[in-house]
Design an enzyme around this catalytic site. Structure first.
Site, PDB file in Angstrom:
ATOM      1  N   GLY A  13       0.817  -1.214   0.000  1.00 15.54           N
ATOM      2  CA  GLY A  13       0.000   0.000   0.000  1.00 15.54           C
ATOM      3  C   GLY A  13       0.846   1.256   0.000  1.00 15.54           C
ATOM      4  O   GLY A  13       0.489   2.264   0.613  1.00 15.54           O
ATOM      5  N   ASN A  86       0.465  -2.696   5.222  1.00 17.65           N
ATOM      6  CA  ASN A  86      -0.206  -1.405   5.287  1.00 17.65           C
ATOM      7  C   ASN A  86      -1.390  -1.298   4.323  1.00 17.65           C
ATOM      8  O   ASN A  86      -2.301  -0.507   4.557  1.00 17.65           O
ATOM      9  CB  ASN A  86       0.816  -0.297   4.986  1.00 17.65           C
ATOM     10  N   TYR A 147     -15.443  -3.234   7.676  1.00 21.74           N
ATOM     11  CA  TYR A 147     -14.098  -2.747   7.985  1.00 21.74           C
ATOM     12  C   TYR A 147     -13.708  -3.145   9.408  1.00 21.74           C
ATOM     13  O   TYR A 147     -12.591  -3.631   9.643  1.00 21.74           O
ATOM     14  CB  TYR A 147     -14.063  -1.227   7.820  1.00 21.74           C
ATOM     15  N   ALA A 149     -14.858  -5.654  11.139  1.00 22.11           N
ATOM     16  CA  ALA A 149     -14.642  -7.103  11.177  1.00 22.11           C
ATOM     17  C   ALA A 149     -13.245  -7.458  10.680  1.00 22.11           C
ATOM     18  O   ALA A 149     -12.543  -8.288  11.278  1.00 22.11           O
ATOM     19  CB  ALA A 149     -15.699  -7.815  10.338  1.00 22.11           C
ATOM     20  N   LYS A 151     -10.527  -5.537  10.617  1.00 24.94           N
ATOM     21  CA  LYS A 151      -9.483  -5.036  11.510  1.00 24.94           C
ATOM     22  C   LYS A 151      -9.507  -5.732  12.870  1.00 24.94           C
ATOM     23  O   LYS A 151      -8.451  -5.919  13.486  1.00 24.94           O
ATOM     24  CB  LYS A 151      -9.607  -3.521  11.662  1.00 24.94           C
TER      25      LYS A 151
END
Length: 267
Positions: A13, A86, A147, A149, A151
């Site tokens: 990323g 990342n 999101y 879930a 993380k």
């Protein structure tokens, strides 16, 4: 790790806001960096502005063949000492509109599989893995169900791996930024953060925290003092956080947009 001088990192990323800032600080710290991203033109522009040794590899890491090709590329340049997971995407919308498959694959499965692939190399070099999570990896938040879930899963994976490798020299670290000023946020999310008065960091602040953590070896770091309190409160007394966020629910829902689930942006 006293210094990053002479180390070689793999940064996923790299073309996002946090990724660009991390790349600059890694190079200033004396590291070499293999950078990945999906857009070859963006990566080319990125390395043309970089003050150090950068090895670009444009690819989609959600594909197993591409991950294997990246591994072969890293071998060609001499291997890596640090893996920085990342890359990620975010979506802010009603639960019914979210693309759970994309969120889980990009934010959770790909980092897990990439770490698994590179672990033998990292063990040989007494290396480091740092996973970039989120405050929302500890606090469920309306509009970010997929999101959160992904993380939450990344945080759990990191913790389990830390404990599994406790008898080795491989370090496994977790950094949880709060809201950050990058393109991963839609205009609706930016407006929501302003309306609720939520703290927002710059990519450079997150990058500095990451470099400091790589050097110190601190296992877990959560950015933002208020966010730290909320994370701990949510773990101990989740009912209080239910009430606090519940009082803001209708305001949060005002920023839901029918098309927002289709407008996710990678970091």
């Amino acid at each position: 790790m006293n210094s990053l001088q002479g180390k070689r990192a793999l940064l996923t990323g790299a073309s996002g806001g946090i990724g660009k800032a991390v790349l600059q600080l890694l190079l200033v710290s004396g590291a070499e960096v293999v950078v990945t991203g999906r857009d070859e033109a963006v990566l080319s522009q990125l390395i043309s502005e970089a003050p150090g040794r950068v090895y670009p590899f444009a690819t989609d890491l959600n594909d197993e063949k591409n991950r294997q090709a990246l591994y072969a590329f890293c071998l060609q340049v001499g291997g890596i000492d640090i893996l920085i997971n990342n890359a990620g995407i975010s979506q802010f919308s009603a639960h019914a509109e979210q693309d759970f498959s994309a969120l889980i694959t990009t934010n959770l499965l790909s980092p897990m599989q990439l770490t698994q692939l590179f672990m033998p190399m990292l063990k040989q070099r007494d290396g480091t893995v740092i996973n970039i999570g989120s405050t929302f990896g500890s606090i469920g938040y309306a509009g970010f169900s997929g999101y959160c879930a992904s993380k939450f899963g990344l945080r759990g994976y990191t913790e389990a791996l830390q404990r599994e490798l406790a008898d080795s020299k491989v370090r496994v670290l977790y950094l949880a930024p709060r809201a950050t000023r990058t393109a991963i946020n839609t205009p609706q999310v930016d407006a929501l953060n302003r309306a609720l008065g939520q703290g927002v960091d710059s990519p450079e602040q997150v990058a500095k925290a990451l470099i400091d953590q790589l050097i110190s070896g601190r296992k877990r770091r959560y950015l933002g003092s208020a966010e730290n309190i909320f994370v701990r409160l949510n773990a101990l007394l989740p009912g209080l956080v239910d009430k606090a966020l519940g009082s803001k629910l209708q305001r949060i829902k005002q920023y839901f947009k029918p098309t927002s689930a289709k407008n996710s942006v990678g970091v």
